[in-house]
Design an enzyme around this catalytic site. Structure first.
Site, PDB file in Angstrom:
ATOM      1  N   LYS A 183      -4.832   2.514   2.200  1.00 39.96           N
ATOM      2  CA  LYS A 183      -4.505   2.999   1.043  1.00 39.96           C
ATOM      3  C   LYS A 183      -5.069   1.361  -0.162  1.00 39.96           C
ATOM      4  O   LYS A 183      -4.837   1.061   0.087  1.00 39.96           O
ATOM      5  CB  LYS A 183      -3.333   3.433   0.283  1.00 39.96           C
ATOM      6  CG  LYS A 183      -3.343   3.805  -0.921  1.00 39.96           C
ATOM      7  CD  LYS A 183      -2.983   2.762  -1.909  1.00 39.96           C
ATOM      8  CE  LYS A 183      -3.133   3.158  -3.107  1.00 39.96           C
ATOM      9  NZ  LYS A 183      -3.427   2.297  -4.338  1.00 39.96           N
ATOM     10  N   GLU A 258       2.202  -9.778   2.477  1.00 34.42           N
ATOM     11  CA  GLU A 258       1.621 -10.566   1.636  1.00 34.42           C
ATOM     12  C   GLU A 258       1.581 -10.853  -0.061  1.00 34.42           C
ATOM     13  O   GLU A 258       0.718 -10.073  -0.342  1.00 34.42           O
ATOM     14  CB  GLU A 258       0.124 -11.214   2.353  1.00 34.42           C
ATOM     15  CG  GLU A 258      -0.199 -12.482   2.877  1.00 34.42           C
ATOM     16  CD  GLU A 258      -1.191 -12.520   1.529  1.00 34.42           C
ATOM     17  OE1 GLU A 258      -0.845 -13.264   0.208  1.00 34.42           O
ATOM     18  OE2 GLU A 258      -2.301 -12.268   1.331  1.00 34.42           O
ATOM     19  N   CYS A 292      -5.940 -15.316  -2.247  1.00 33.67           N
ATOM     20  CA  CYS A 292      -4.734 -16.126  -2.245  1.00 33.67           C
ATOM     21  C   CYS A 292      -4.544 -16.892  -2.327  1.00 33.67           C
ATOM     22  O   CYS A 292      -3.206 -17.604  -2.515  1.00 33.67           O
ATOM     23  CB  CYS A 292      -3.758 -14.360  -1.145  1.00 33.67           C
ATOM     24  SG  CYS A 292      -5.105 -14.174   0.773  1.00 33.67           S
ATOM     25  N   GLU A 391       0.735 -16.707 -10.393  1.00 31.42           N
ATOM     26  CA  GLU A 391      -0.870 -16.797  -9.888  1.00 31.42           C
ATOM     27  C   GLU A 391      -1.758 -16.240 -11.019  1.00 31.42           C
ATOM     28  O   GLU A 391      -1.503 -14.837 -11.142  1.00 31.42           O
ATOM     29  CB  GLU A 391      -0.480 -16.278  -8.815  1.00 31.42           C
ATOM     30  CG  GLU A 391      -1.918 -15.431  -8.355  1.00 31.42           C
ATOM     31  CD  GLU A 391      -1.469 -14.776  -6.581  1.00 31.42           C
ATOM     32  OE1 GLU A 391      -2.438 -14.962  -5.745  1.00 31.42           O
ATOM     33  OE2 GLU A 391      -1.132 -14.318  -6.436  1.00 31.42           O
TER      34      GLU A 391
END
Length: 500
Positions: A183, A258, A292, A391
């Site tokens: 997906k 993650e 990331c 983040e």
């Protein structure tokens, strides 16, 4: 200059939606737009395939489980190697398509396509080496273990590196004998759909790599809730990752997560500062900071702070920012309007909380209408500033100072994340002390951002759990099964039965 709308139309003339067992899945749900990030130009619209489409993709993946497992480890290895060949043969087309839809510079997407092929080659090499053990146990028994696949794996991948993350996750799961339903992000489904077509061309059973495209609240939820999906892997935000893990756990299904990071790049005064500056720039500005493992927190020893930050700013002005379809461009736009707004909001919040923007000289004439954030350096960032704890996922560097080694380690660990980090120093002893003390799944010494499929990758804390590469991931996509064989006549445990 290449026209991004033409690139998309030629790659996927059937349009966007889903792909399962040779069939394109079209939707009737919400209309989703795909825009070229550099200009905001509308490339196409498509409809969410919804829960119905997700179920069709799982149908195809479930039907492919038996033929894929019956192919055996050598058959699976051969098919995955053929897929790697086909990816390399399609490299130019895939890289251009990725740039047109995700906004990453061609220089980056070309590397990521090559890596995608490498992932399938690497795990093809593991497919016939997934073995169990013979165990010494008390009594007359031959006891051994086997590593068995789960069945259907649901993989939910992000928009920042669509093909890279699809291959990164799917290759290992397939090598272990599972089938997968991918997906992708609704912003960037194109290269994942092409990957599914290439997989069938390579000889994987129809449906072994299926794709379900749509929104998280429709396709994503249906995929995670389907009882035939026996494990879920997710790459993305902390909030969504927790929701995915909770939904999976509610039906007793494990998740591999993650969830990003807020990684510290630590520079000591005794470092090779010239090299360290280049490492800092690569750590945060490559991919426009949409990584990331981005080194988004720069911790500089106080005595060299001023000169080091000044050099970071000076060299940041040398980076080539512009249309990502230009092969000479090094920094492209933010991938979509939603993320662009978030980055801008976090920068403004940082300034309101006392951070100081250090202007990068040489203002650039960037295309109007696109999602552009120039390389941004924010100095004097306090530990409680949102930009130090959140983040950002954009080309925004938050700079702080430290006084000594203990202070550097304390600040580096003052985060809910634990994905990556680095230290720059000429002291071998200090380098290893800091590497040992900083809580992160990946850590570099006098370097940054090199990763490889052969090494484990994952994080601590809010960065998720499990490891998504290297030999470690083979344990994520298989389960241990113990088999007991008596080596002498079986004796019933009930004395009254032994005479019979």
């Amino acid at each position: 200059m290449t026209d991004p709308a033409t690139v998309l139309a030629e790659a996927l003339p059937e349009g966007l939606g889903g792909y399962a067992a040779g069939t394109y899945l079209t939707g009737r749900g919400s209309v989703i737009e795909v825009r070229y990030p550099a200009t905001g130009e509308l490339l196409t619209t498509w409809r969410d395939i919804g829960a119905e489409g997700a179920i069709a993709a799982v149908d195809a993946a479930a039907a492919a489980v038996r033929p894929w497992q019956e192919a055996g480890p050598f058959g699976r290895a051969e098919a995955l190697r053929r897929l790697a060949v086909l990816i390399r043969e399609s490299a130019a087309r895939l890289a251009t398509l990725e740039t047109a839809t995700a906004g990453k510079p061609l220089r980056d997407t070309r590397v990521e396509v090559a890596r995608a092929a490498e992932f399938f080659d690497y795990y093809a090499g593991w497919a016939d080496k997934i073995t169990g053990q013979t165990l010494p146990v008390p009594g007359p028994w031959l006891t051994y273990t086997r590593r068995v696949p789960y069945g259907v794996i649901g993989l939910l991948t992000p928009w920042n590196a669509p093909l890279f993350t699809a291959a990164w996750n799917a290759a290992a799961a397939l090598a272990c004998g599972n089938t997968v339903v991918l997906k992708p992000s609704e912003f960037t489904p194109a290269t994942t759909l092409v990957l599914a077509r290439l997989a069938e061309e390579a000889g994987l059973p129809p449906g072994a790599l299926s794709v379900a495209c749509g929104l998280g609240e429709t396709v994503g939820q249906a995929l995670v809730a389907d009882p035939r999906v026996r494990k879920v892997a997710f790459i993305g935000s902390v909030a969504t990752g927790r929701a995915v893990a909770t939904a999976a756990a509610s039906r007793g299904v494990p998740a591999l997560l993650e969830l990003g990071g807020k990684s510290a790049n630590i520079v000591f005064a005794d470092a090779d500062l010239d090299t360290a500056v280049n490492g800092v720039l690569a750590a945060i500005f490559a991919g426009a900071g949409q990584s990331c493992v981005a080194g988004s927190r720069l911790l500089v020893e106080a005595e060299v702070h001023d000169e080091f930050v000044a050099e970071v700013v000076r060299r940041a002005a040398l980076l080539k920012v512009g249309d990502p379809l230009d092969p000479d461009v090094e920094i492209g736009p933010i991938a979509n309007a939603r993320q662009y707004s978030r980055v801008c909001e976090l920068v403004e919040q940082a300034l309101s909380e006392g951070a100081v923007r250090v202007s990068v000289p040489g203002a650039r004439d960037l295309a109007s209408g696109g999602f552009w954030v120039e390389p941004t350096v924010l100095d004097r960032v306090s530990p409680d500033n949102a930009v130090a704890r959140t983040e950002v996922f954009g080309p925004v560097l938050a700079v702080s100072t430290f006084t000594d080694e203990a202070d550097a380690i304390r600040q580096a660990n003052d985060t809910d994340f634990g994905l990556a980090g680095a230290v720059w120093t000429s002291s071998v002893e200090r380098a290893h002390r800091v590497a040992d003390a900083v809580r992160a799944g990946t850590f570099w010494i006098n370097a940054y951002k090199t990763i490889h499929v052969a090494a484990p990758f994952g994080g601590f804390g809010d960065s998720g759990w499990g490891r998504s590469s290297g030999p470690d991931v083979l344990g994520e996509y298989t389960q241990a099964k113990a088999v007991w064989v008596p080596t002498s006549p079986y004796v019933a445990p009930f004395p009254s039965l032994r005479a019979h």
